[in-house]
Each structure stands twice: as C-alpha cells, then as structure tokens.
Design a protein around this motif. Structure first.
Motif, PDB file in Angstrom:
ATOM      1  N   UNK A  72       1.597 -12.508  -1.972  1.00  0.00           N
ATOM      2  CA  UNK A  72       1.263 -11.168  -2.466  1.00  0.00           C
ATOM      3  C   UNK A  72      -0.034 -11.216  -3.268  1.00  0.00           C
ATOM      4  N   UNK A  73      -0.185 -12.229  -4.125  1.00  0.00           N
ATOM      5  CA  UNK A  73      -1.418 -12.361  -4.909  1.00  0.00           C
ATOM      6  C   UNK A  73      -2.632 -12.515  -4.000  1.00  0.00           C
ATOM      7  N   UNK A  74      -2.502 -13.320  -2.957  1.00  0.00           N
ATOM      8  CA  UNK A  74      -3.596 -13.528  -2.009  1.00  0.00           C
ATOM      9  C   UNK A  74      -3.946 -12.218  -1.307  1.00  0.00           C
ATOM     10  N   UNK A  75      -2.935 -11.473  -0.883  1.00  0.00           N
ATOM     11  CA  UNK A  75      -3.169 -10.200  -0.199  1.00  0.00           C
ATOM     12  C   UNK A  75      -3.896  -9.226  -1.124  1.00  0.00           C
ATOM     13  N   UNK A  76      -3.479  -9.157  -2.361  1.00  0.00           N
ATOM     14  CA  UNK A  76      -4.126  -8.261  -3.320  1.00  0.00           C
ATOM     15  C   UNK A  76      -5.570  -8.684  -3.568  1.00  0.00           C
ATOM     16  N   UNK A  77      -5.826  -9.977  -3.641  1.00  0.00           N
ATOM     17  CA  UNK A  77      -7.200 -10.460  -3.839  1.00  0.00           C
ATOM     18  C   UNK A  77      -8.089 -10.134  -2.648  1.00  0.00           C
ATOM     19  N   UNK A  78      -7.550 -10.206  -1.442  1.00  0.00           N
ATOM     20  CA  UNK A  78      -8.343  -9.848  -0.257  1.00  0.00           C
ATOM     21  C   UNK A  78      -8.759  -8.379  -0.310  1.00  0.00           C
ATOM     22  N   UNK A  79      -7.854  -7.518  -0.729  1.00  0.00           N
ATOM     23  CA  UNK A  79      -8.174  -6.100  -0.862  1.00  0.00           C
ATOM     24  C   UNK A  79      -9.187  -5.907  -1.989  1.00  0.00           C
ATOM     25  N   UNK A  80      -8.964  -6.570  -3.115  1.00  0.00           N
ATOM     26  CA  UNK A  80      -9.877  -6.467  -4.251  1.00  0.00           C
ATOM     27  C   UNK A  80     -11.286  -6.945  -3.875  1.00  0.00           C
ATOM     28  N   UNK A  81     -11.361  -8.035  -3.112  1.00  0.00           N
ATOM     29  CA  UNK A  81     -12.662  -8.542  -2.673  1.00  0.00           C
ATOM     30  C   UNK A  81     -13.398  -7.487  -1.836  1.00  0.00           C
ATOM     31  N   UNK A 141     -14.790  -4.891  -4.146  1.00  0.00           N
ATOM     32  CA  UNK A 141     -15.949  -5.430  -4.865  1.00  0.00           C
ATOM     33  C   UNK A 141     -17.188  -5.458  -3.974  1.00  0.00           C
ATOM     34  N   UNK A 142     -17.010  -5.862  -2.721  1.00  0.00           N
ATOM     35  CA  UNK A 142     -18.154  -5.890  -1.800  1.00  0.00           C
ATOM     36  C   UNK A 142     -18.741  -4.497  -1.638  1.00  0.00           C
ATOM     37  N   UNK A 143     -17.885  -3.509  -1.517  1.00  0.00           N
ATOM     38  CA  UNK A 143     -18.350  -2.139  -1.319  1.00  0.00           C
ATOM     39  C   UNK A 143     -18.949  -1.550  -2.598  1.00  0.00           C
ATOM     40  N   UNK A 144     -18.465  -1.983  -3.760  1.00  0.00           N
ATOM     41  CA  UNK A 144     -19.021  -1.510  -5.022  1.00  0.00           C
ATOM     42  C   UNK A 144     -20.398  -2.094  -5.285  1.00  0.00           C
ATOM     43  N   UNK A 145     -20.623  -3.295  -4.801  1.00  0.00           N
ATOM     44  CA  UNK A 145     -21.834  -4.030  -5.128  1.00  0.00           C
ATOM     45  C   UNK A 145     -22.938  -3.746  -4.111  1.00  0.00           C
ATOM     46  N   UNK A 146     -23.380  -2.512  -4.094  1.00  0.00           N
ATOM     47  CA  UNK A 146     -24.482  -2.141  -3.211  1.00  0.00           C
ATOM     48  C   UNK A 146     -25.757  -2.038  -4.026  1.00  0.00           C
ATOM     49  N   UNK A 162     -21.311   0.933  -9.095  1.00  0.00           N
ATOM     50  CA  UNK A 162     -20.260   0.047  -8.589  1.00  0.00           C
ATOM     51  C   UNK A 162     -20.163  -1.244  -9.370  1.00  0.00           C
ATOM     52  N   UNK A 163     -21.260  -1.987  -9.508  1.00  0.00           N
ATOM     53  CA  UNK A 163     -21.181  -3.229 -10.287  1.00  0.00           C
ATOM     54  C   UNK A 163     -20.766  -3.004 -11.739  1.00  0.00           C
ATOM     55  N   UNK A 164     -21.222  -1.904 -12.345  1.00  0.00           N
ATOM     56  CA  UNK A 164     -20.820  -1.609 -13.727  1.00  0.00           C
ATOM     57  C   UNK A 164     -19.317  -1.403 -13.795  1.00  0.00           C
ATOM     58  N   UNK A 165     -18.772  -0.640 -12.844  1.00  0.00           N
ATOM     59  CA  UNK A 165     -17.332  -0.409 -12.797  1.00  0.00           C
ATOM     60  C   UNK A 165     -16.574  -1.719 -12.643  1.00  0.00           C
ATOM     61  N   UNK A 166     -17.025  -2.566 -11.725  1.00  0.00           N
ATOM     62  CA  UNK A 166     -16.356  -3.849 -11.488  1.00  0.00           C
ATOM     63  C   UNK A 166     -16.422  -4.735 -12.730  1.00  0.00           C
ATOM     64  N   UNK A 167     -17.579  -4.792 -13.371  1.00  0.00           N
ATOM     65  CA  UNK A 167     -17.719  -5.628 -14.567  1.00  0.00           C
ATOM     66  C   UNK A 167     -16.826  -5.124 -15.697  1.00  0.00           C
TER      67      UNK A 167
END
Length: 140
Positions: A73-82, A85-90, A96-101
């Motif tokens: 479950x932790x791995x699945x959640x991290x894949x979604x979170x990743x 993060x990729x989409x936020x970091x444009x 996006x990066x400010x929100x993630x940080x």
C-alpha cells in the motif's frame, strides 16, 4: 457446509478480502501503472483504487491494517504521489513546486525574532505623558 465454509476461520467476521496476497496487490498496481504510461494517462489515486477492484478509498486504506500488505500500500501511494510531483514540477509555474515543498514541511513565511537581547523593554509612554508631560495621571 461448503468446502469454503470449512476452510474459513471459525471466528471470521465480515467480507473476505478481495485481494488475497500482497503479490496480487502489487501485480494489479503494476498493471494499472503500465496501462497509464502506455496511454499517457495520469496516474491517479482513484484510478488505482478502481483498478484494484475496490469501491472506495477506505477499502484501499483498510489494506494498510494488514501487516503483510503495508509495504504494498505504501509503495502504491508513493507511485501516485510521484506522479503528482512530476506534474506539479513544471517550468511554466512556480506554484506546483511551492505546493510540494510546503507538503514536505517547508515554509514561505518570514519569521522575525524581535527581542532586546535579554534586556528589559521600556514601557511605552502613555498618551497623557506625551501630550502633557508635567501632568500626573493619578497613579502617584
């Protein structure tokens, strides 16, 4: 009595788990991730939950309660979170990066520590002292 009923634990309560093993859980997650990447679709938590064959977020989070499923479950959640993060970091926006940080504990507020270095602060003068310095205000 059916064979399935005989094999069930004597005190089993509730519906049996839809996903029987962590390996099956991981396979379903990987299938969903591969499908999303092949179709250039975003990897979403709700999409993952539906791909697992579950009907609610709570059903997904319930698998965290089973020790053998916790890492899956932790791995699945991290894949979604990743993916988020990729989409936020444009490069088009800093939002996006400010929100993630901020979610990582960063802060964008300025904190000032205004002190007198341990010295006692002087009391601010009262209005009466400013307007009529020779008049007492009845505190003598």
């Amino acid at each position: 009595m059916t064979e399935a009923a005989k094999d069930a634990a004597p005190n089993a309560v509730g519906r049996p788990r839809l996903i029987k093993s962590p390996q099956e859980f991981d396979e379903r997650v990987d299938t969903y991730i591969s499908w999303c990447r092949s179709k250039e679709e975003p990897i979403l938590l709700t999409g993952l939950i539906l791909a697992l064959g579950l009907s609610s977020k709570q059903a997904f989070y319930n698998y965290e309660e089973y020790p053998e499923f916790l890492d899956s479950v932790k791995r699945a959640k991290l894949l979604v979170e990743m993916e988020y993060e990729k989409r936020l970091n444009t490069f088009s926006s800093a939002t996006g990066p400010i929100f993630a940080l901020k979610n990582f504990g960063w802060s964008d507020k300025q904190e000032l520590d205004v002190t007198t270095g341990g010295d006692k602060m002087n009391q601010a003068p009262t209005i009466i002292q400013l307007v009529a310095p020779n008049v007492t205000n009845g505190t003598d």
